[in-house]
Design an enzyme around this catalytic site. Structure first.
Site, PDB file in Angstrom:
ATOM      1  N   ILE A  93       0.861  -1.186   0.000  1.00  0.00           N
ATOM      2  CA  ILE A  93       0.000   0.000   0.000  1.00  0.00           C
ATOM      3  C   ILE A  93       0.899   1.240   0.000  1.00  0.00           C
ATOM      4  O   ILE A  93       1.846   1.331   0.786  1.00  0.00           O
ATOM      5  CB  ILE A  93      -0.905  -0.003   1.258  1.00  0.00           C
ATOM      6  CG1 ILE A  93      -1.782  -1.266   1.285  1.00  0.00           C
ATOM      7  CG2 ILE A  93      -1.758   1.247   1.336  1.00  0.00           C
ATOM      8  CD1 ILE A  93      -2.806  -1.352   0.187  1.00  0.00           C
ATOM      9  N   ASN A 107      -5.238  -6.517   7.181  1.00  0.00           N
ATOM     10  CA  ASN A 107      -4.780  -7.586   6.293  1.00  0.00           C
ATOM     11  C   ASN A 107      -4.918  -8.923   7.004  1.00  0.00           C
ATOM     12  O   ASN A 107      -4.857  -8.988   8.235  1.00  0.00           O
ATOM     13  CB  ASN A 107      -3.304  -7.366   5.914  1.00  0.00           C
ATOM     14  CG  ASN A 107      -2.801  -8.410   4.927  1.00  0.00           C
ATOM     15  OD1 ASN A 107      -3.512  -8.779   3.993  1.00  0.00           O
ATOM     16  ND2 ASN A 107      -1.593  -8.893   5.130  1.00  0.00           N
ATOM     17  N   HIS A 109      -3.141 -12.790   6.980  1.00  0.00           N
ATOM     18  CA  HIS A 109      -1.945 -13.496   6.513  1.00  0.00           C
ATOM     19  C   HIS A 109      -2.016 -14.936   7.030  1.00  0.00           C
ATOM     20  O   HIS A 109      -2.335 -15.152   8.203  1.00  0.00           O
ATOM     21  CB  HIS A 109      -0.690 -12.791   7.049  1.00  0.00           C
ATOM     22  CG  HIS A 109       0.580 -13.406   6.563  1.00  0.00           C
ATOM     23  ND1 HIS A 109       1.084 -13.170   5.293  1.00  0.00           N
ATOM     24  CD2 HIS A 109       1.450 -14.258   7.163  1.00  0.00           C
ATOM     25  CE1 HIS A 109       2.210 -13.853   5.140  1.00  0.00           C
ATOM     26  NE2 HIS A 109       2.463 -14.522   6.257  1.00  0.00           N
ATOM     27  N   GLU A 179      -9.707 -18.932   7.952  1.00  0.00           N
ATOM     28  CA  GLU A 179      -9.536 -17.499   7.667  1.00  0.00           C
ATOM     29  C   GLU A 179     -10.880 -16.783   7.532  1.00  0.00           C
ATOM     30  O   GLU A 179     -11.068 -15.684   8.060  1.00  0.00           O
ATOM     31  CB  GLU A 179      -8.751 -17.299   6.360  1.00  0.00           C
ATOM     32  CG  GLU A 179      -7.268 -17.510   6.502  1.00  0.00           C
ATOM     33  CD  GLU A 179      -6.510 -17.101   5.235  1.00  0.00           C
ATOM     34  OE1 GLU A 179      -6.932 -16.176   4.527  1.00  0.00           O
ATOM     35  OE2 GLU A 179      -5.483 -17.734   4.962  1.00  0.00           O
TER      36      GLU A 179
HETATM   37  C1  GAR Z   1      -5.252 -15.966   1.868  1.00  0.00           C
HETATM   38  O1  GAR Z   1      -4.741 -17.204   2.307  1.00  0.00           O
HETATM   39  C2  GAR Z   1      -4.580 -14.831   2.605  1.00  0.00           C
HETATM   40  O2  GAR Z   1      -4.263 -15.144   3.943  1.00  0.00           O
HETATM   41  C3  GAR Z   1      -3.322 -14.640   1.796  1.00  0.00           C
HETATM   42  O3  GAR Z   1      -3.758 -14.773   0.468  1.00  0.00           O
HETATM   43  C4  GAR Z   1      -4.842 -15.701   0.414  1.00  0.00           C
HETATM   44  C5  GAR Z   1      -5.961 -15.078  -0.381  1.00  0.00           C
HETATM   45  O4  GAR Z   1      -6.988 -15.999  -0.623  1.00  0.00           O
HETATM   46  N1  GAR Z   1      -2.718 -13.357   2.038  1.00  0.00           N
HETATM   47  C6  GAR Z   1      -1.400 -13.157   2.158  1.00  0.00           C
HETATM   48  O5  GAR Z   1      -0.575 -14.034   2.026  1.00  0.00           O
HETATM   49  C7  GAR Z   1      -0.996 -11.721   2.488  1.00  0.00           C
HETATM   50  N2  GAR Z   1       0.389 -11.624   2.812  1.00  0.00           N
HETATM   51  P1  GAR Z   1      -8.393 -15.522  -1.157  1.00  0.00           P
HETATM   52  O6  GAR Z   1      -8.129 -14.684  -2.420  1.00  0.00           O
HETATM   53  O7  GAR Z   1      -9.116 -16.781  -1.500  1.00  0.00           O
HETATM   54  O8  GAR Z   1      -9.067 -14.725  -0.083  1.00  0.00           O
END
Ligand code: GAR
Length: 197
Positions: A93, A107, A109, A179
């Site tokens: 960002i 965010n 992670h 998540e």
């Molecule tokens: C998720 O696992 C999220 O935690 C990760 O990207 C994926 C997105 O999945 N984010 C990161 O690694 C940020 N550093 P999605 O598009 O199905 O929500």
């Protein structure tokens, strides 16, 4: 009623979970805008189908990084958003967006930060590192966004237990499953001021 912006780059399963929760009043907010830096993101087409405002802004649409940052800030301001939710958004960002929305950018992670965060820890690299290290647990973290990757105040975490058979792929699936619920719960707790940013 709070207004959310969701920033995406890929498939958008967290985005979909948040949109559904808003529609079903499990989150007291509306999704005003979905912004993607990837024109082909599945998340963008899902949001369009749901008739949510979408915008594609990237280093291809705006080659000057300062201009890109300014356009993002102006887009978010135009939609009057209270919270910015990064949901698989894989770009840093910019300083203009950060200072305008300081303390309002979240965010998620897929690790127990501060472990397995920062440069190089993205996608399957994270889960491979966890499995290779022989860790007995991993999980997901929701944190405030500051200038650095995967840094900023930790707001919520949920743990998953690894077993002998887990592979990076099975661990990724396990974590993604938790998540969605964690993100929805945390956003609602922020809105209800049970978590103070
Ligand atoms: C998720 O696992 C999220 O935690 C990760 O990207 C994926 C997105 O999945 N984010 C990161 O690694 C940020 N550093 P999605 O598009 O199905 O929500």
């Amino acid at each position: 009623m709070k207004k959310l912006a969701i920033l995406v780059s890929g498939r958008g399963s967290n985005m979909s979970a948040i949109i559904d929760a808003c529609e079903q009043d499990r989150i007291s907010a509306s999704v005003e805008i979905v912004l993607s830096n990837n024109a082909d993101a599945k998340a963008l087409s899902i949001a369009k189908e749901k008739r949510i405002n979408t915008v594609y802004i990237s280093s291809q649409t705006h080659t000057n990084p300062e201009q890109l940052d300014a356009v993002m800030r102006n887009t978010l301001l135009k939609h009057n958003v209270d919270l910015i939710i990064l949901a698989g958004f894989m770009k840093k960002i910019g300083p203009k967006v950060l200072s305008e929305f300081e303390g309002k950018i979240l965010n998620i992670h897929p690790s127990l930060l501060p472990k397995y965060g920062g440069k190089g820890f993205y996608g399957m690299n994270i889960h491979r590192a966890v499995v290779d290290a022989g860790d007995k647990e991993s999980g997901a973290t929701i944190h405030l966004v500051c200038g650095d990757y995967d840094d900023g105040k930790i707001l919520a975490q949920e743990t998953v237990t690894l077993n002998e058979e887990d592979t990076p792929e099975s661990l990724a699936k396990k974590i993604l499953k938790i998540e969605h619920g964690l993100y929805v719960k945390t956003i609602q707790e922020i809105i209800e001021e049970r978590i103070i940013l």
